[in-house]
Design a protein around this motif. Structure first.
Motif, PDB file in Angstrom:
ATOM      1  N   THR A 418       0.840  -1.197   0.000  1.00 17.75           N
ATOM      2  CA  THR A 418       0.000   0.000   0.000  1.00 17.75           C
ATOM      3  C   THR A 418       0.878   1.251   0.000  1.00 17.75           C
ATOM      4  O   THR A 418       1.830   1.352   0.762  1.00 17.75           O
ATOM      5  CB  THR A 418      -0.906   0.011   1.244  1.00 17.75           C
ATOM      6  N   GLY A 419       0.540   2.188  -0.880  1.00 16.88           N
ATOM      7  CA  GLY A 419       1.292   3.436  -0.951  1.00 16.88           C
ATOM      8  C   GLY A 419       2.472   3.402  -1.899  1.00 16.88           C
ATOM      9  O   GLY A 419       3.153   4.419  -2.076  1.00 16.88           O
ATOM     10  N   THR A 420       2.753   2.257  -2.517  1.00 15.29           N
ATOM     11  CA  THR A 420       3.877   2.175  -3.452  1.00 15.29           C
ATOM     12  C   THR A 420       3.652   3.096  -4.647  1.00 15.29           C
ATOM     13  O   THR A 420       2.575   3.104  -5.241  1.00 15.29           O
ATOM     14  CB  THR A 420       4.068   0.734  -3.955  1.00 15.29           C
ATOM     15  N   GLU A 421       4.665   3.896  -4.995  1.00 13.82           N
ATOM     16  CA  GLU A 421       4.603   4.769  -6.175  1.00 13.82           C
ATOM     17  C   GLU A 421       5.383   4.142  -7.314  1.00 13.82           C
ATOM     18  O   GLU A 421       6.357   3.416  -7.090  1.00 13.82           O
ATOM     19  CB  GLU A 421       5.200   6.144  -5.855  1.00 13.82           C
ATOM     20  N   GLY A 422       4.973   4.463  -8.512  1.00  4.99           N
ATOM     21  CA  GLY A 422       5.694   3.979  -9.677  1.00  4.99           C
ATOM     22  C   GLY A 422       4.785   3.828 -10.869  1.00  4.99           C
ATOM     23  O   GLY A 422       3.590   4.177 -10.826  1.00  4.99           O
ATOM     24  N   LEU A 423       5.347   3.290 -11.949  1.00  2.00           N
ATOM     25  CA  LEU A 423       4.607   3.067 -13.184  1.00  2.00           C
ATOM     26  C   LEU A 423       4.502   1.576 -13.437  1.00  2.00           C
ATOM     27  O   LEU A 423       5.520   0.864 -13.487  1.00  2.00           O
ATOM     28  CB  LEU A 423       5.321   3.734 -14.355  1.00  2.00           C
ATOM     29  N   ALA A 424       3.273   1.103 -13.575  1.00  5.09           N
ATOM     30  CA  ALA A 424       3.042  -0.309 -13.871  1.00  5.09           C
ATOM     31  C   ALA A 424       3.227  -0.541 -15.359  1.00  5.09           C
ATOM     32  O   ALA A 424       2.744   0.229 -16.194  1.00  5.09           O
ATOM     33  CB  ALA A 424       1.643  -0.724 -13.445  1.00  5.09           C
ATOM     34  N   VAL A 425       3.941  -1.608 -15.706  1.00  8.88           N
ATOM     35  CA  VAL A 425       4.122  -1.994 -17.099  1.00  8.88           C
ATOM     36  C   VAL A 425       2.914  -2.824 -17.509  1.00  8.88           C
ATOM     37  O   VAL A 425       2.723  -3.943 -17.023  1.00  8.88           O
ATOM     38  CB  VAL A 425       5.422  -2.791 -17.289  1.00  8.88           C
ATOM     39  N   MET A 426       2.103  -2.246 -18.403  1.00 11.72           N
ATOM     40  CA  MET A 426       0.892  -2.931 -18.838  1.00 11.72           C
ATOM     41  C   MET A 426       1.156  -3.849 -20.041  1.00 11.72           C
ATOM     42  O   MET A 426       0.511  -4.869 -20.195  1.00 11.72           O
ATOM     43  CB  MET A 426      -0.190  -1.904 -19.206  1.00 11.72           C
ATOM     44  N   ASP A 427       2.132  -3.467 -20.872  1.00  5.83           N
ATOM     45  CA  ASP A 427       2.459  -4.271 -22.054  1.00  5.83           C
ATOM     46  C   ASP A 427       3.868  -3.897 -22.500  1.00  5.83           C
ATOM     47  O   ASP A 427       4.357  -2.789 -22.226  1.00  5.83           O
ATOM     48  CB  ASP A 427       1.459  -4.014 -23.183  1.00  5.83           C
ATOM     49  N   VAL A 428       4.525  -4.829 -23.207  1.00  2.16           N
ATOM     50  CA  VAL A 428       5.874  -4.600 -23.716  1.00  2.16           C
ATOM     51  C   VAL A 428       5.913  -5.042 -25.171  1.00  2.16           C
ATOM     52  O   VAL A 428       5.535  -6.179 -25.493  1.00  2.16           O
ATOM     53  CB  VAL A 428       6.933  -5.392 -22.916  1.00  2.16           C
ATOM     54  N   ALA A 429       6.333  -4.155 -26.056  1.00  2.00           N
ATOM     55  CA  ALA A 429       6.454  -4.505 -27.472  1.00  2.00           C
ATOM     56  C   ALA A 429       7.539  -5.560 -27.639  1.00  2.00           C
ATOM     57  O   ALA A 429       8.667  -5.380 -27.163  1.00  2.00           O
ATOM     58  CB  ALA A 429       6.795  -3.272 -28.295  1.00  2.00           C
ATOM     59  N   GLU A 430       7.222  -6.657 -28.291  1.00  2.00           N
ATOM     60  CA  GLU A 430       8.155  -7.771 -28.386  1.00  2.00           C
ATOM     61  C   GLU A 430       9.378  -7.459 -29.236  1.00  2.00           C
ATOM     62  O   GLU A 430      10.388  -8.156 -29.156  1.00  2.00           O
ATOM     63  CB  GLU A 430       7.437  -9.016 -28.922  1.00  2.00           C
TER      64      GLU A 430
END
Length: 492
Positions: A418-430
């Motif tokens: 809880t409270g973690t900041e950052g950017l979630a990787v939703m997808d990665v171009a292969e």
């Protein structure tokens, strides 16, 4: 050399033809060259004297283990079944009525005596799980041995026997002095043959197999099963390695054997002898190697050192080490990579205050860290980094990634605190560099350019900073299932 020159020099008199002087000089030079080449080869005429001198300190080790066997020799026949008596009668008629009783299993290995009062070094895997250990000496007598201590990390064990008379022993040499090409001699109990000698050269130094503290000497001296725990001698009769493993497709020697270096073994043995266990230094950081692209992204002149990815509560945090630091020097020893740092820290004294030089914000800093004990810390989990506030929900594609700031829903899905900041990787171009370097959906980017990122705009700013600074890459701190690592991605 001066003697050869003097013998070859002709006496100068007016009667000697100058051409004869030239021929004599050429002959002297040829003789000198042959002498130097013979000395360079250094091939011993025989290993017999050396073998005779050290053999009394080399031992064969026999271990006995009691193995419990099922009381039902036919597990497909349930106990109480009407067929049980039939099968028992069948076993008795065929002399196999001992089925179900504990069975004694034996194994063979090698070792060597390091003190006249009976301390013996061998491999941990030779005696692991043994109920009884028996030592056979070259002088044709046997003694029972007790286990003093073991170190599975280096596969070393220390045994002790009680003898009415002082035992012949050998001493450790300095394995750092062993050079590739030096002659070595292995002794042991290969395939149960007992007290066998083989010779070869040092094929390579500093080999690592699987352990964090590995420092193996590779040799082509024949090493087979049963040689485990035996000594590898230099030509002065000093032990420079403990024969531990071979590389082989069939279980027999093909000329690629590995001996744990004596400078590692001697430190372990000293601790086992004094404490009955190892006491290694603990710094308390997670680290990764510095690659060329990471070095470029950080502004390092060369790719060396150990990059700190996480600093939990412990000695390093108390000493001021931060995530993103590159450890360049530890206790006066230059750090080339993570493996070297782990070994150097492990060999350091518990409780010692050491100088740690780190690269941070474009310059170096010297920190003082008081080391803890690794064995006490190994069971302590490394916590994930805590952060403060949620980010604004926005999605963007950049650097081959589809990114979205963390929110409560994503934190729950990804198992982030809880409270973690950052950017979630939703997808990665292969077809992207990010995919090639191991970034995957579900990862979380918490830092860029060694600064925290809470939004897409933060990441954009760090990318622009890298470009404005003339750098080709930006350094990202990525957490995959909570495990941190740095990845450098191109920004051009």
């Amino acid at each position: 050399m001066s003697k050869a020159y003097a013998l070859a020099m002709p006496r100068l008199t007016p009667r000697i033809d100058p051409r004869m002087w030239g021929l004599a000089l050429l002959g002297a030079l040829a003789l000198l060259a042959q002498t130097v080449m013979a000395e360079a080869r250094g091939a011993p005429e025989s290993f017999a004297d050396l073998a005779e001198r050290v053999s009394p300190a080399v031992v064969n080790i026999t271990t006995t283990t009691v193995v419990e066997v099922s009381t039902n020799p036919f597990p497909m026949v349930p106990e109480g079944s009407p067929f049980e008596d039939f099968f028992n009668d069948f076993m008795n008629r065929n002399g196999q009525s001992e089925q179900g009783r504990p069975r004694r299993s034996q194994a063979l290995g090698s070792g060597f005596v390091i003190s006249e009062d009976g301390y013996i070094v061998t491999n941990n895997h030779v005696i692991d799980g043994a109920d009884e250990i028996e030592i056979e000496f070259f002088e044709d007598f046997t003694l029972p041995a007790k286990l003093v201590g073991t170190d599975p990390n280096t596969d070393i064990a220390l045994l002790k026997v009680e003898s009415d008379k002082p035992l012949k022993f050998v001493t450790f040499g300095d394995s750092d002095n062993a050079r590739v090409g030096d002659w070595v001699m292995a002794m042991g109990n290969p395939l149960g043959q007992g007290f066998s000698v083989s010779a070869g050269i040092v094929s390579q130094r500093g080999r690592a197999l699987s352990g964090a503290y590995d420092d193996f000497i590779q040799t082509d001296a024949a090493i087979n099963r049963g040689n485990s725990g035996g000594p590898l001698f230099d030509m002065d009769g000093n032990v420079i390695g403990v024969n531990t493993a071979i590389l082989s497709p069939n279980g027999g020697s093909i000329g690629i054997g590995f001996s744990m270096a004596s400078n590692v073994v001697s430190k372990v043995v000293d601790q086992l002898r004094e404490y009955g266990e190892t006491r290694r230094g603990w710094l308390g950081v997670r680290i990764q190697d510095v690659t060329e692209d990471v070095a470029e992204a950080m502004g390092l002149e060369e790719a060396r050192g150990a990059l700190v990815t996480d600093v939990p509560d412990g000695p390093a945090k108390d000493g001021g080490v931060q995530s993103g630091d590159v450890i360049l020097s530890f206790d006066g020893v230059e750090v080339e990579d993570t493996r070297e740092l782990v070994r150097t820290v492990g060999e350091a004294e518990v409780g010692k205050a050491v100088r740690v030089v780190v690269f941070r914000d474009g310059g170096t800093q010297t920190l003082m860290v008081t080391l803890g004990r690794r064995e006490e810390a190994e069971s302590t989990a490394f916590p994930d980094a805590d952060t403060q506030s949620p980010a604004t929900p926005e999605t963007i594609k950049m650097l081959g990634l589809t990114l979205q700031p963390l929110n409560d829903e994503l934190r729950e899905q990804l198992g982030a605190p809880t409270g973690t900041e950052g950017l979630a990787v939703m997808d990665v171009a292969e077809d992207s560099e990010a995919f090639e370097k191991g970034l995957r959906a579900g990862d979380v980017i918490t830092e860029a350019g060694q600064q925290k990122v809470a939004s897409v705009s933060d990441l954009k700013a760090r990318v622009e900073d890298a470009r404005d600074g003339g750098r080709k890459t930006v350094l990202l701190l990525v957490r995959s299932a909570g495990e941190p690592r740095f990845i450098a991605l191109g920004v051009e």
